[in-house]
Design a protein around this motif. Sequence first.
Motif, PDB file in Angstrom:
ATOM      1  N   ASN A   1      -4.453   8.072  -5.761  1.00  0.00           N
ATOM      2  CA  ASN A   1      -5.380   7.817  -4.652  1.00  0.00           C
ATOM      3  C   ASN A   1      -4.865   8.401  -3.334  1.00  0.00           C
ATOM      4  O   ASN A   1      -4.712   7.684  -2.340  1.00  0.00           O
ATOM      5  N   PRO A   2      -4.599   9.712  -3.291  1.00  0.00           N
ATOM      6  CA  PRO A   2      -4.037  10.285  -2.058  1.00  0.00           C
ATOM      7  C   PRO A   2      -4.970  10.200  -0.859  1.00  0.00           C
ATOM      8  O   PRO A   2      -4.500  10.156   0.281  1.00  0.00           O
ATOM      9  N   ILE A   3      -6.282  10.162  -1.100  1.00  0.00           N
ATOM     10  CA  ILE A   3      -7.214  10.033   0.026  1.00  0.00           C
ATOM     11  C   ILE A   3      -7.024   8.683   0.707  1.00  0.00           C
ATOM     12  O   ILE A   3      -6.926   8.590   1.937  1.00  0.00           O
ATOM     13  N   PHE A   4      -6.940   7.629  -0.084  1.00  0.00           N
ATOM     14  CA  PHE A   4      -6.755   6.299   0.489  1.00  0.00           C
ATOM     15  C   PHE A   4      -5.380   6.168   1.139  1.00  0.00           C
ATOM     16  O   PHE A   4      -5.240   5.529   2.187  1.00  0.00           O
ATOM     17  N   THR A   5      -4.356   6.758   0.529  1.00  0.00           N
ATOM     18  CA  THR A   5      -3.021   6.721   1.121  1.00  0.00           C
ATOM     19  C   THR A   5      -3.028   7.390   2.488  1.00  0.00           C
ATOM     20  O   THR A   5      -2.488   6.852   3.467  1.00  0.00           O
ATOM     21  N   ALA A   6      -3.635   8.567   2.561  1.00  0.00           N
ATOM     22  CA  ALA A   6      -3.665   9.305   3.819  1.00  0.00           C
ATOM     23  C   ALA A   6      -4.515   8.575   4.860  1.00  0.00           C
ATOM     24  O   ALA A   6      -4.147   8.521   6.041  1.00  0.00           O
ATOM     25  N   ALA A   7      -5.643   8.002   4.442  1.00  0.00           N
ATOM     26  CA  ALA A   7      -6.498   7.266   5.381  1.00  0.00           C
ATOM     27  C   ALA A   7      -5.768   6.051   5.937  1.00  0.00           C
ATOM     28  O   ALA A   7      -5.852   5.753   7.142  1.00  0.00           O
ATOM     29  N   ALA A   8      -5.048   5.335   5.075  1.00  0.00           N
ATOM     30  CA  ALA A   8      -4.271   4.183   5.537  1.00  0.00           C
ATOM     31  C   ALA A   8      -3.225   4.627   6.559  1.00  0.00           C
ATOM     32  O   ALA A   8      -2.967   3.925   7.553  1.00  0.00           O
ATOM     33  N   ALA A   9      -2.624   5.806   6.325  1.00  0.00           N
ATOM     34  CA  ALA A   9      -1.640   6.331   7.274  1.00  0.00           C
ATOM     35  C   ALA A   9      -2.283   6.607   8.625  1.00  0.00           C
ATOM     36  O   ALA A   9      -1.678   6.357   9.682  1.00  0.00           O
ATOM     37  N   VAL A  10      -3.513   7.133   8.612  1.00  0.00           N
ATOM     38  CA  VAL A  10      -4.215   7.392   9.874  1.00  0.00           C
ATOM     39  C   VAL A  10      -4.336   6.112  10.687  1.00  0.00           C
ATOM     40  O   VAL A  10      -4.001   6.074  11.884  1.00  0.00           O
ATOM     41  N   PHE A  11      -4.782   5.044  10.040  1.00  0.00           N
ATOM     42  CA  PHE A  11      -5.027   3.813  10.788  1.00  0.00           C
ATOM     43  C   PHE A  11      -3.736   3.077  11.130  1.00  0.00           C
ATOM     44  O   PHE A  11      -3.686   2.345  12.126  1.00  0.00           O
ATOM     45  N   LEU A  12      -2.693   3.302  10.355  1.00  0.00           N
ATOM     46  CA  LEU A  12      -1.373   2.821  10.764  1.00  0.00           C
ATOM     47  C   LEU A  12      -0.938   3.544  12.034  1.00  0.00           C
ATOM     48  O   LEU A  12      -0.446   2.916  12.988  1.00  0.00           O
ATOM     49  N   GLY A  13      -1.112   4.857  12.050  1.00  0.00           N
ATOM     50  CA  GLY A  13      -0.748   5.631  13.235  1.00  0.00           C
ATOM     51  C   GLY A  13      -1.534   5.207  14.467  1.00  0.00           C
ATOM     52  O   GLY A  13      -0.975   5.055  15.558  1.00  0.00           O
ATOM     53  N   LEU A  14      -2.842   4.992  14.300  1.00  0.00           N
ATOM     54  CA  LEU A  14      -3.665   4.562  15.436  1.00  0.00           C
ATOM     55  C   LEU A  14      -3.224   3.190  15.937  1.00  0.00           C
ATOM     56  O   LEU A  14      -3.232   2.924  17.145  1.00  0.00           O
ATOM     57  N   THR A  15      -2.849   2.309  15.018  1.00  0.00           N
ATOM     58  CA  THR A  15      -2.367   0.983  15.408  1.00  0.00           C
ATOM     59  C   THR A  15      -1.062   1.088  16.187  1.00  0.00           C
ATOM     60  O   THR A  15      -0.841   0.347  17.159  1.00  0.00           O
TER      61      THR A  15
END
Length: 210
Positions: free
Chosen positions: A130-144
């Motif tokens: 699930n690399p799409i979900f992994t990368a998306a989670a990273a985006v929102f971690l970064g924004l946080t």
Amino acid sequence: MAVAALVLFVVMMLLAGDLRTLLQRRRTGDTGNRRNWADRGSTEWWGLALAELGYLTVGIAAPAAAFSGLPPIAALDHPAAHITGVVIAITGILATFGAQLAMGSSWRIGVDETERTALVTTGPFRLIRNPIFTAAAAVFLGLTMMVPNAIALVGLICTITGIQIQVRLVEEPHLRRIHGTAYTDYASRAGRFLPGLGRLPAERHPRAET
């Protein structure tokens, strides 16, 4: 940082949402969007709703609250953390779009139980299911990390919870049903969200009699 976080969120939505959908339509004649097909109140509906609530909370509500004077959480409010968050968010946006492209015509948002798409096991999917979900989670971690207030943390929790529901309770069972042993063999080699982690037990194949 609130302005930068809001800008990166908009870029994420335009690139991984609008542009990817446009490319899918031009390539296949189908948007690939099955988001609204889930029955209201179903497991998939909750997974998608929680994830999208999380996206909007981190990407819009948290910066808006910062503009309105909501203070950041002091323990998380450091310039180095903000810069790291920028790097993580940008990298995550590019990785999300790249993983989406790697799915080719099999890319979907949501699940259609009547549909059988090809099982993608190449590119980033070789190591992670699930690399799409992994990368998306990273985006929102970064924004946080860029806007580390209480609203962003709540949004990040919603995002991760929604992703977990969608992957574990909806998409993995669906892929097992339509791909059978091919999927379980693949899942025994590739991690769920990170390489080597969350691999499923391989099915034992009966030995041919001699």
